[in-house]
Motif scaffolding. Structure first.
Motif, short mmCIF file in Angstrom:
data_model
loop_
_atom_site.label_atom_id
_atom_site.label_comp_id
_atom_site.label_asym_id
_atom_site.label_seq_id
_atom_site.Cartn_x
_atom_site.Cartn_y
_atom_site.Cartn_z
N VAL A 139 -26.70 -43.89 -24.87
CA VAL A 139 -25.42 -44.44 -24.40
C VAL A 139 -24.81 -43.49 -23.35
O VAL A 139 -24.30 -43.93 -22.32
N GLY A 140 -24.92 -42.19 -23.60
CA GLY A 140 -24.42 -41.20 -22.63
C GLY A 140 -25.14 -41.33 -21.30
O GLY A 140 -24.51 -41.30 -20.23
N LEU A 141 -26.47 -41.47 -21.35
CA LEU A 141 -27.25 -41.65 -20.11
C LEU A 141 -26.76 -42.87 -19.33
O LEU A 141 -26.57 -42.81 -18.12
N ILE A 142 -26.59 -43.98 -20.06
CA ILE A 142 -26.22 -45.24 -19.40
C ILE A 142 -24.81 -45.14 -18.82
O ILE A 142 -24.50 -45.71 -17.77
N ALA A 143 -23.93 -44.38 -19.51
CA ALA A 143 -22.55 -44.26 -19.06
C ALA A 143 -22.43 -43.40 -17.80
O ALA A 143 -21.47 -43.54 -17.04
N ALA A 144 -23.44 -42.53 -17.57
CA ALA A 144 -23.30 -41.53 -16.51
C ALA A 144 -22.95 -42.09 -15.12
O ALA A 144 -22.01 -41.59 -14.49
N PRO A 145 -23.65 -43.12 -14.64
CA PRO A 145 -23.28 -43.60 -13.30
C PRO A 145 -21.86 -44.15 -13.22
O PRO A 145 -21.19 -44.00 -12.19
N PHE A 146 -21.39 -44.75 -14.33
CA PHE A 146 -20.02 -45.28 -14.33
C PHE A 146 -19.00 -44.14 -14.31
O PHE A 146 -17.99 -44.20 -13.61
N VAL A 147 -19.29 -43.10 -15.08
CA VAL A 147 -18.40 -41.93 -15.10
C VAL A 147 -18.38 -41.27 -13.72
O VAL A 147 -17.32 -40.90 -13.20
N TRP A 148 -19.55 -41.18 -13.11
CA TRP A 148 -19.67 -40.59 -11.78
C TRP A 148 -18.81 -41.36 -10.78
O TRP A 148 -18.04 -40.78 -10.01
N GLY A 162 -35.99 -41.11 -18.11
CA GLY A 162 -34.56 -40.81 -18.04
C GLY A 162 -33.85 -41.59 -16.93
O GLY A 162 -32.88 -42.31 -17.17
N PRO A 163 -34.33 -41.45 -15.69
CA PRO A 163 -33.70 -42.18 -14.59
C PRO A 163 -33.72 -43.70 -14.78
O PRO A 163 -32.76 -44.38 -14.38
N ALA A 164 -34.77 -44.24 -15.39
CA ALA A 164 -34.82 -45.69 -15.60
C ALA A 164 -33.69 -46.13 -16.52
O ALA A 164 -32.97 -47.10 -16.23
N ILE A 165 -33.48 -45.38 -17.62
CA ILE A 165 -32.41 -45.73 -18.55
C ILE A 165 -31.04 -45.53 -17.89
O ILE A 165 -30.15 -46.38 -17.99
N THR A 166 -30.89 -44.43 -17.17
CA THR A 166 -29.62 -44.15 -16.51
C THR A 166 -29.27 -45.24 -15.50
O THR A 166 -28.10 -45.53 -15.27
N SER A 167 -30.29 -45.87 -14.92
CA SER A 167 -30.06 -46.87 -13.89
C SER A 167 -29.77 -48.26 -14.44
O SER A 167 -29.50 -49.18 -13.67
N LEU A 168 -29.85 -48.42 -15.77
CA LEU A 168 -29.67 -49.76 -16.35
C LEU A 168 -28.38 -50.43 -15.87
O LEU A 168 -28.37 -51.59 -15.49
N GLY A 169 -27.27 -49.66 -15.90
CA GLY A 169 -25.97 -50.23 -15.56
C GLY A 169 -25.82 -50.58 -14.10
O GLY A 169 -24.95 -51.35 -13.72
N LEU A 170 -26.68 -49.99 -13.24
CA LEU A 170 -26.64 -50.33 -11.82
C LEU A 170 -27.27 -51.69 -11.59
O LEU A 170 -27.12 -52.31 -10.54
N ALA A 171 -28.04 -52.12 -12.63
CA ALA A 171 -28.50 -53.50 -12.75
C ALA A 171 -29.31 -54.04 -11.57
O ALA A 171 -29.18 -55.21 -11.21
N ALA A 172 -30.15 -53.20 -10.96
CA ALA A 172 -31.12 -53.75 -10.01
C ALA A 172 -32.09 -54.61 -10.82
O ALA A 172 -32.47 -54.24 -11.94
N THR A 173 -32.47 -55.78 -10.27
CA THR A 173 -33.32 -56.69 -11.04
C THR A 173 -34.60 -56.01 -11.51
O THR A 173 -35.01 -56.15 -12.66
N SER A 174 -35.21 -55.21 -10.62
CA SER A 174 -36.48 -54.60 -11.00
C SER A 174 -36.28 -53.55 -12.10
O SER A 174 -37.16 -53.35 -12.94
N THR A 175 -35.12 -52.90 -12.14
CA THR A 175 -34.84 -51.97 -13.25
C THR A 175 -34.78 -52.74 -14.56
O THR A 175 -35.27 -52.27 -15.59
#
Lengths: 134, 139
Positions: free
Chosen positions: A47-56, B103-116
């Motif tokens: 959850v922390g990983l996923i939140a990171a871009p939003f926090v940024w 790591g980067p793939a999970i972190t990019s989930l919220g940016l919601a690119a279709t291919s991600t």
């Protein structure tokens, strides 16, 4: 700066939970739980990983710059290979590449050399041989 | 407390990926493209991460146990075996094809690119499949 933060995170996790900050291993603890895998802690990390871009973006007001291939079949194949390979080989860039090398693990050194070389070779072949030097 | 610290660790890790450019596959592929448009900056990111981790681990492991658990969980294996090399090669192939590691793939989930959104579920299937096969192999 970004690299130092990754290091700080790895040290924080190790100091508090005694675990290695390997992302593929953390995902495995969540989706293939075992008796001591503590899936709830793995989920918190993710959850922390996923939140990171939003926090940024909230903190800086700037969007995260990202350019991702739109080739969906390629994304599917690559995703499967990355997941399978990292879990089968016992770690990915973070587990072997950062934590393992920091601990001077011979296994991690071999793993890191193998995946970096194969990745570089793959880019070489796809860009300069198949892709015609693009 | 454990939950919060794991959440914080994930957040700091993700911010590190975002700030360094590791969450940008185009940049990662340029880092891997040694003979072409080579972008060495990610090598410094990795070295920076390793330097901080190496010093930090050394301090942390002087303690008898972690803050919130009974023992440190360090990987016990030391042998260089087939699964290590085979798995790492497969991982490297996938990484070089697309530029995402886990790591980067999970972190990019919220940016919601279709291919991600295609990449990540397939990655989870791959991780689960490998875990099941390794269990059968008894490793």
């Amino acid at each position: 700066m970004g690299g130092a933060l990754i290091g700080v995170s790895a040290v924080l996790l190790h100091y508090s939970s005694g675990r290695i900050a390997g992302v593929s291993g953390i995902i495995r603890r969540l989706i293939v739980p075992s008796s001591d895998s503590k899936p709830e802690l793995a989920l918190a990390f993710i959850v922390g990983l996923i939140a990171a871009p939003f926090v940024w973006t909230a903190a800086t007001g700037s969007a995260v710059v990202q350019s991702v291939s739109e080739n969906l079949p390629l994304a599917a194949v690559a995703g499967l290979l990355v997941g399978f390979g990292a879990a089968f080989g016992g770690g990915c860039t973070s587990g072997h590449g950062v934590c393992g090398l920091s601990r001077l693990s011979k296994r991690s050194l071999v793993a890191t050399i193998v995946f970096m070389s194969v990745a570089a070779l793959t880019v070489f072949v796809s860009r300069h041989i198949i892709g015609g030097g693009a | 407390m454990s939950i919060l610290l794991n959440l914080a660790a994930g957040l700091i890790f993700g911010l590190g990926l975002v700030i360094s450019g590791m969450a940008n596959p185009a940049k990662v592929l340029n880092f891997l493209d040694v003979t072409g448009s080579w972008d060495p900056s990610l090598a410094f990111v990795m070295l920076g991460a390793i330097a901080v981790t190496a010093m930090g681990f050394r301090l942390v492991l002087r303690r008898p146990k972690p803050l919130l658990e009974q023992s440190f969980q360090l990987p016990g294996q030391s042998s260089i075996d087939g699964p290590l090399v085979f798995g790492s090669a497969v991982f490297g192939f996938g990484w070089g094809l697309f530029g995402f590691c886990p790591g980067p793939a999970i972190t990019s989930l919220g940016l919601a690119a279709t291919s991600t959104l295609v990449f990540v579920p397939m990655m989870l299937i791959g991780i689960a499949a490998a875990a099941v096969i390794r269990k059968r192999l008894g490793s």
